[in-house]
Design a protein around this motif. Structure first.
Motif, PDB file in Angstrom:
ATOM      1  N   SER A 231       0.847  -1.194   0.000  1.00 14.42           N
ATOM      2  CA  SER A 231       0.000   0.000   0.000  1.00 14.42           C
ATOM      3  C   SER A 231       0.878   1.238   0.000  1.00 14.42           C
ATOM      4  O   SER A 231       1.794   1.362   0.816  1.00 14.42           O
ATOM      5  CB  SER A 231      -0.901  -0.006   1.238  1.00 14.42           C
ATOM      6  N   ILE A 265      -0.762   5.673 -10.448  1.00 17.86           N
ATOM      7  CA  ILE A 265      -1.609   4.501 -10.241  1.00 17.86           C
ATOM      8  C   ILE A 265      -1.180   3.371 -11.177  1.00 17.86           C
ATOM      9  O   ILE A 265      -1.130   2.195 -10.782  1.00 17.86           O
ATOM     10  CB  ILE A 265      -3.090   4.856 -10.448  1.00 17.86           C
ATOM     11  N   ARG A 269       0.162  -0.304 -10.036  1.00 12.64           N
ATOM     12  CA  ARG A 269      -0.451  -1.564 -10.499  1.00 12.64           C
ATOM     13  C   ARG A 269       0.591  -2.508 -11.077  1.00 12.64           C
ATOM     14  O   ARG A 269       0.471  -3.728 -10.945  1.00 12.64           O
ATOM     15  CB  ARG A 269      -1.535  -1.258 -11.522  1.00 12.64           C
ATOM     16  N   GLN A 274      -1.234  -0.801  -4.293  1.00 11.99           N
ATOM     17  CA  GLN A 274      -2.385   0.102  -4.309  1.00 11.99           C
ATOM     18  C   GLN A 274      -1.944   1.496  -3.897  1.00 11.99           C
ATOM     19  O   GLN A 274      -1.320   1.677  -2.852  1.00 11.99           O
ATOM     20  CB  GLN A 274      -3.477  -0.405  -3.371  1.00 11.99           C
ATOM     21  N   SER A 276      -3.032   5.500  -2.954  1.00 22.91           N
ATOM     22  CA  SER A 276      -4.128   6.379  -2.543  1.00 22.91           C
ATOM     23  C   SER A 276      -3.559   7.671  -1.976  1.00 22.91           C
ATOM     24  O   SER A 276      -2.440   7.716  -1.478  1.00 22.91           O
ATOM     25  CB  SER A 276      -5.031   5.706  -1.505  1.00 22.91           C
TER      26      SER A 276
END
Length: 335
Positions: A231, A265, A269, A274, A276
């Motif tokens: 993350s 992003i 990937r 991920q 954010s």
């Protein structure tokens, strides 16, 4: 009362001291006499107009986000605080400012000041504490034994996030300059990269989470240190479409932020990670839990410099230089 206000965006003289009315509180608010106000990078970025599309201010607006002080009045629906209580809070994104003699604080945003901290120390905590909590616990869901990369470990966010990550049982990697290696090690950092001697993306591997705190290409470089399923939580952007959705923005802003974040992003990937973007939200309950860690000395404040209220603008200028070790705080009342 005296306050540091933003008169207009982008001008060299955009910030000035002014006499403004003392706030009138709502039923769910407390009126706090501000003893100290912590400074954060967003406090010098807002006057430049950097956040105009996201943060709405009615100018002139009182600046500042973090505060510690004493309750002098309580609203009719307030149940957690009484007059005389020492509190700390973040007013970020609530339409009010902390660089003033008094501030109206929603009850939901405030927490009791840890008894072992003075007001200056307490004022240094809210934004960095809540940001670290929401990024590492909520967004990244960091678990014991996982590895988290917190760049710029000697900065305001870094000094707190390293300590919180260690309390969560994580292994922490960070970057810093030669002179700050001992500081970040004392905070609990396990893998330390001296950016004057090494490139972190060529040194670190196998990370479960990244806290994006460095502008430029820091996020893209961080992609090289993560493992699949990781993350990446960015505090500095680019904002993504999910952020626009969360703030109830229109279709155009969702589209624009989607374009802005498309590259990062896509890179995430490719690593099966991920990405954010996180905008801290004030939360008194979380701040209370952070206060418990501070009160038990599991986490300690790290403060670089303290400026008197009359020199608040100088404090912002100093913070903008990017050399602070920990936090910069403005003191309004000697305690």
């Amino acid at each position: 009362m005296k306050a540091l206000v933003l008169k207009r965006y982008g001008a060299t003289d955009s910030l000035a001291f002014a006499d403004v009315p003392r706030p009138t509180i709502k039923p769910d608010e407390i009126l706090v006499q501000v003893y100290a106000a912590g400074l954060n990078p967003i406090d010098y970025m807002i006057p430049k107009g950097s956040f105009k599309p996201i943060l709405k201010f009615d100018l002139p607006a009182t600046m500042g986000s973090d505060l510690a002080g004493v309750v002098v009045e309580v609203g009719s629906r307030v149940t957690r605080f009484k007059v005389g209580d020492a509190v700390f809070a973040s007013l970020f994104d609530l339409g009010a400012g902390s660089l003033a003699e008094y501030a109206a604080v929603p009850e939901r945003a405030a927490a009791h000041k840890p008894a072992n901290l003075d007001f200056v120390q307490a004022a240094s905590i809210p934004m960095v504490g809540l940001t670290s909590w929401q990024a590492l616990k909520e967004r990244a869901q960091l678990r014991p034994g996982q590895k988290v990369f917190v760049p710029a470990g000697s900065g305001g966010i870094g000094t707190f996030a390293i300590q919180l990550a260690k309390q969560l049982g994580a292994i922490v990697g960070t970057t810093t300059s030669t002179g700050n290696v001992d500081l970040v090690r004392s905070l609990g950092a396990d893998e330390i990269v001296d950016y004057k001697k090494q490139e972190f993306e060529k040194t670190l591997r196998g990370y479960d989470a990244v806290l994006g705190t460095v502008r430029g290409d820091g996020i893209e470089k961080s992609m090289q240190v993560v493992k699949p399923g990781s993350s990446i939580v960015s505090l500095i952007g680019p904002p993504d479409a999910a952020f626009a959705q969360e703030r109830g923005m229109n279709f155009l802003m969702k589209f624009v932020f989607g374009l802005l974040s498309r590259k990062v992003i896509r890179l995430a990937r490719k690593r099966n990670a991920q990405y954010s973007f996180l905008f801290m939200r004030p939360d008194g309950r979380q701040l209370g839990k952070i206060g418990e860690m501070l009160e038990s000395s599991r986490i300690r404040p790290v403060i670089d410099k303290v400026f008197p209220f009359a020199n608040a603008k100088e404090g912002l200028a100093y913070l903008e230089q990017g050399r602070a070790k920990g936090k910069v705080v403005v003191e309004l009342v000697k305690s």
